[in-house]
Scaffold this active site. Sequence first.
Site, PDB file in Angstrom:
ATOM      1  N   TYR A  65       3.062   9.923   0.760  1.00  0.00           N
ATOM      2  CA  TYR A  65       4.126   9.384   1.621  1.00  0.00           C
ATOM      3  C   TYR A  65       5.519   9.786   1.114  1.00  0.00           C
ATOM      4  CZ  TYR A  65       0.254   6.388   3.227  1.00  0.00           C
ATOM      5  OH  TYR A  65      -0.956   5.915   3.694  1.00  0.00           O
TER       6      TYR A  65
ATOM      7  N   LYS B  88      -2.303   6.065  -3.937  1.00  0.00           N
ATOM      8  CA  LYS B  88      -3.437   6.955  -3.636  1.00  0.00           C
ATOM      9  C   LYS B  88      -3.239   8.348  -4.221  1.00  0.00           C
ATOM     10  CE  LYS B  88      -3.639   4.706   0.893  1.00  0.00           C
ATOM     11  NZ  LYS B  88      -2.235   4.665   1.360  1.00  0.00           N
TER      12      LYS B  88
ATOM     13  N   ASP C  31       0.843  -1.193   0.000  1.00  0.00           N
ATOM     14  CA  ASP C  31       0.000   0.000   0.000  1.00  0.00           C
ATOM     15  C   ASP C  31       0.882   1.248   0.000  1.00  0.00           C
ATOM     16  OD1 ASP C  31      -2.794   1.267   0.637  1.00  0.00           O
ATOM     17  OD2 ASP C  31      -1.398   2.197   2.047  1.00  0.00           O
TER      18      ASP C  31
ATOM     19  N   HIS D  48      -7.258   9.334  -1.637  1.00  0.00           N
ATOM     20  CA  HIS D  48      -6.654   9.194  -0.299  1.00  0.00           C
ATOM     21  C   HIS D  48      -7.575   9.660   0.820  1.00  0.00           C
ATOM     22  CE1 HIS D  48      -2.487   9.089   1.820  1.00  0.00           C
ATOM     23  NE2 HIS D  48      -3.428   8.886   2.703  1.00  0.00           N
TER      24      HIS D  48
END
Length: 314
Positions: free
Chosen positions: A57, A86, A52, A119
């Site tokens: 990030y 995402k 994931d 997200h």
Amino acid sequence: MNESSDLRLTRMPLNNGSGHMPALGFGTLIPDAAVTITATRDALAAGFRHFDCAERYRNERQVGEALQAGLAANGISREDIFVTTKLWNTNHRPERVEPAFEKSLERLGLDYLDLYLIHTPFAFQPGDEQDPRDQNGNVLYDKEVTLLDTWRAMESLVDHGRCRAIGLSDVTLDRVLPIYESARVKPAAIQVESHPYLPEIELLEFCKEKGIIFLAFAPLGHGARPGPLEDPVVTSIAARVGKTPAQVLLAWAIQRGTALLTTPKTAARAKENFNISVLPEDAFSEINRIETRQRFNNVVNTGTPGFIPRVKSA
Ligand SMILES: NC(=O)c1ccc[n+]([C@@H]2O[C@H](COP(=O)([O-])OP(=O)(O)OC[C@H]3O[C@@H](n4cnc5c(N)ncnc54)[C@H](OP(=O)(O)O)[C@@H]3O)[C@@H](O)[C@H]2O)c1
């Protein structure tokens, strides 16, 4: 929904027939780039086949590098892993969706995604600054775009064939329902915080009824102490069945019919978190009866990440 009694191998079908998601997933929300690479490599070696990621990030490139190297070294093919990433809040405007998707794919070094998620349901002011704020520190939201506008652009990605399924994250049931009703491509997965202190029973029931995969993040309560890892019910079951509290929590999540994402950062923890097995029925029921309620991440209320340190865009 589960296909295997070996929890490590449980795979859940995507509701559009495009494949299966391994229930036991590895999350890449790891602030340090070097740790991202070693942790991803160790997770793949331990047996994780579901990864994931997220543009937010800021480590898709490192995850991609670790995956390419790990697949080659272990003779694993791309088709044998499941990769999600995402769309971030600043890219909700329909014309920004495909470019954001393409950039994520490029950073990950992949030519298709198994799953692409919105997200959070909160649109932020579009642009390169991922955390846009006014001079008082308030988040700048984008009122010009609706979640359905963004969903329509996500549907086009599935039509174009480089993304097998799409879904939502950090949503409550009241936000999911209108999208579900209007969607031409139904959400295949919904990713939300969930653990024994936040079982999200109503949302889970809805997902089961509609064949949507409920994907739990923070199944260990994000490692918070005190938290589910130190819950006396969990620790006493762990002692009784000869497993660690983490293994008990992960097994419980899959036994209740959810997929999950956990973030072990060392090889030893990757092996521990992968090595789970079915809990006896009485232990499973005891965990269901835990009454403590706690949410560890408030992203669902604001769209502002709870576990990601704030940084200014470069
Ligand atoms: N959609 C969203 O908004 C959203 C939000 C949050 C997370 N996520 C996703 O969900 C993933 C998982 O979330 P999470 O990181 O909160 O998961 P988690 O597995 O519940 O928590 C991870 C923390 O638990 C500790 N831990 C891991 N294995 C352990 C073990 N065997 N024993 C004791 N402690 C252990 C680790 O602490 P140490 O630091 O000591 O290793 C780690 O920091 C993320 O990586 C991300 O992919 C999504």
